[in-house]
Scaffold this motif. Structure first.
Motif, PDB file in Angstrom:
ATOM      1  N   TYR A 144       0.659  -1.295  -0.038  1.00 55.78           N
ATOM      2  CA  TYR A 144       0.222  -0.317   0.502  1.00 55.78           C
ATOM      3  C   TYR A 144       0.721   1.762   0.438  1.00 55.78           C
ATOM      4  O   TYR A 144       0.470   2.456   0.646  1.00 55.78           O
ATOM      5  N   GLU A 181     -14.005   3.940  -1.350  1.00 56.18           N
ATOM      6  CA  GLU A 181     -12.423   3.580  -2.091  1.00 56.18           C
ATOM      7  C   GLU A 181     -11.196   3.211  -1.305  1.00 56.18           C
ATOM      8  O   GLU A 181     -11.258   2.186  -1.909  1.00 56.18           O
ATOM      9  N   SER A 190     -12.120  -0.493  -0.215  1.00 52.51           N
ATOM     10  CA  SER A 190     -12.407  -1.517  -1.295  1.00 52.51           C
ATOM     11  C   SER A 190     -11.635  -1.905  -1.811  1.00 52.51           C
ATOM     12  O   SER A 190     -10.886  -2.721  -1.929  1.00 52.51           O
ATOM     13  N   THR A 191     -10.466  -0.750  -2.300  1.00 54.90           N
ATOM     14  CA  THR A 191      -8.838  -1.139  -2.220  1.00 54.90           C
ATOM     15  C   THR A 191      -8.233  -1.839  -1.816  1.00 54.90           C
ATOM     16  O   THR A 191      -7.163  -2.908  -2.277  1.00 54.90           O
ATOM     17  N   ARG A 200      -9.956  -5.289  -1.650  1.00 50.13           N
ATOM     18  CA  ARG A 200     -10.085  -5.645  -3.304  1.00 50.13           C
ATOM     19  C   ARG A 200      -8.360  -6.642  -3.231  1.00 50.13           C
ATOM     20  O   ARG A 200      -7.563  -8.218  -3.746  1.00 50.13           O
ATOM     21  N   ARG A 201      -7.300  -5.888  -2.786  1.00 50.47           N
ATOM     22  CA  ARG A 201      -5.820  -6.051  -2.524  1.00 50.47           C
ATOM     23  C   ARG A 201      -5.279  -7.693  -2.011  1.00 50.47           C
ATOM     24  O   ARG A 201      -4.912  -8.240  -1.640  1.00 50.47           O
TER      25      ARG A 201
END
Length: 207
Positions: free
Chosen positions: A7, A166, A169-170, A173-174
């Motif tokens: 990240y 956002e 969700s990032t 997903r990762r």
């Protein structure tokens, strides 16, 4: 280290740097959480008595995540250090697959995202910040200073972000993509996708 590499973009983003650092420090980091861990063994009944009702479900999820993470980390450590070999990305991958427990790994991700969503929800209650501030004394007297700090820092961090969809969700997903890769990738790299996933795993988990 792995979270910081996964990240780096969020840690450098003006809007998301605080939340990413909060996740790193409080949920994914290598810090010593022994004091907080001891608190979680008895935390939920005490929270019900002391803290505002709005934060009880958040703390319950946090306690559940802690217990699950501690169990998974212990099992991983047993596999990683079983043969006394140096820890490498390949050794980590094999230990992950030997440990298994895919459903629990997916629940770990789900709880992490739920906690983030709960913190974002709490920021919509303007009077809650003052209520948390007023809880410092009672929380300290009850031996819950680590939890109090987590809630206050989390509240302020997510409020400053002004919307967490956002960001969450990032992360979701990762983390799920990496989880799938760790379960499904062979250290032999038998396909183009496996070679790509293996390269990513080496990048994330190298010393």
């Amino acid at each position: 280290m792995r979270f910081r590499r996964s990240y780096a973009d969020l840690l450098a983003h003006p809007r998301y740097t605080g939340a990413a650092q909060f996740f790193l420090d409080h949920l994914y980091g290598p810090g010593d959480f022994s004091r907080r861990d001891a608190q979680f063994a008895r935390v939920v009944p005490t929270v019900v008595r002391l803290f505002p009702n709005d934060v009880v479900s958040t703390v319950a999820k946090l306690a559940e995540l802690h217990a699950l993470s501690e169990d998974l980390d212990t099992r991983m450590a047993e596999e990683l250090f079983a043969d006394g070999c140096p820890i490498s990305p390949e050794a980590y991958l094999q230990a992950w697959q030997k440990t298994g427990m895919r459903e629990q790994r997916e629940m770990q991700i789900e709880l992490t995202i739920q906690i983030g969503a709960e913190l974002e929800r709490l920021t919509r209650k303007p009077l809650l910040r003052q209520a948390l501030r007023m809880m410092r004394g009672p929380a300290g007297a009850a031996g819950l200073t680590e939890l109090q700090s987590f809630l206050e820092v989390g509240f302020d961090t997510f409020r400053a972000m002004k919307g967490a969809d956002e960001f969450l969700s990032t992360v979701d997903r990762r983390e799920r993509t990496l989880c799938d890769a760790l379960f499904e990738t062979s250290i032999l790299g038998r396909s183009a996708k496996e070679n790509s996933d293996l390269a990513q795993i080496r990048r994330y988990f190298s010393a």
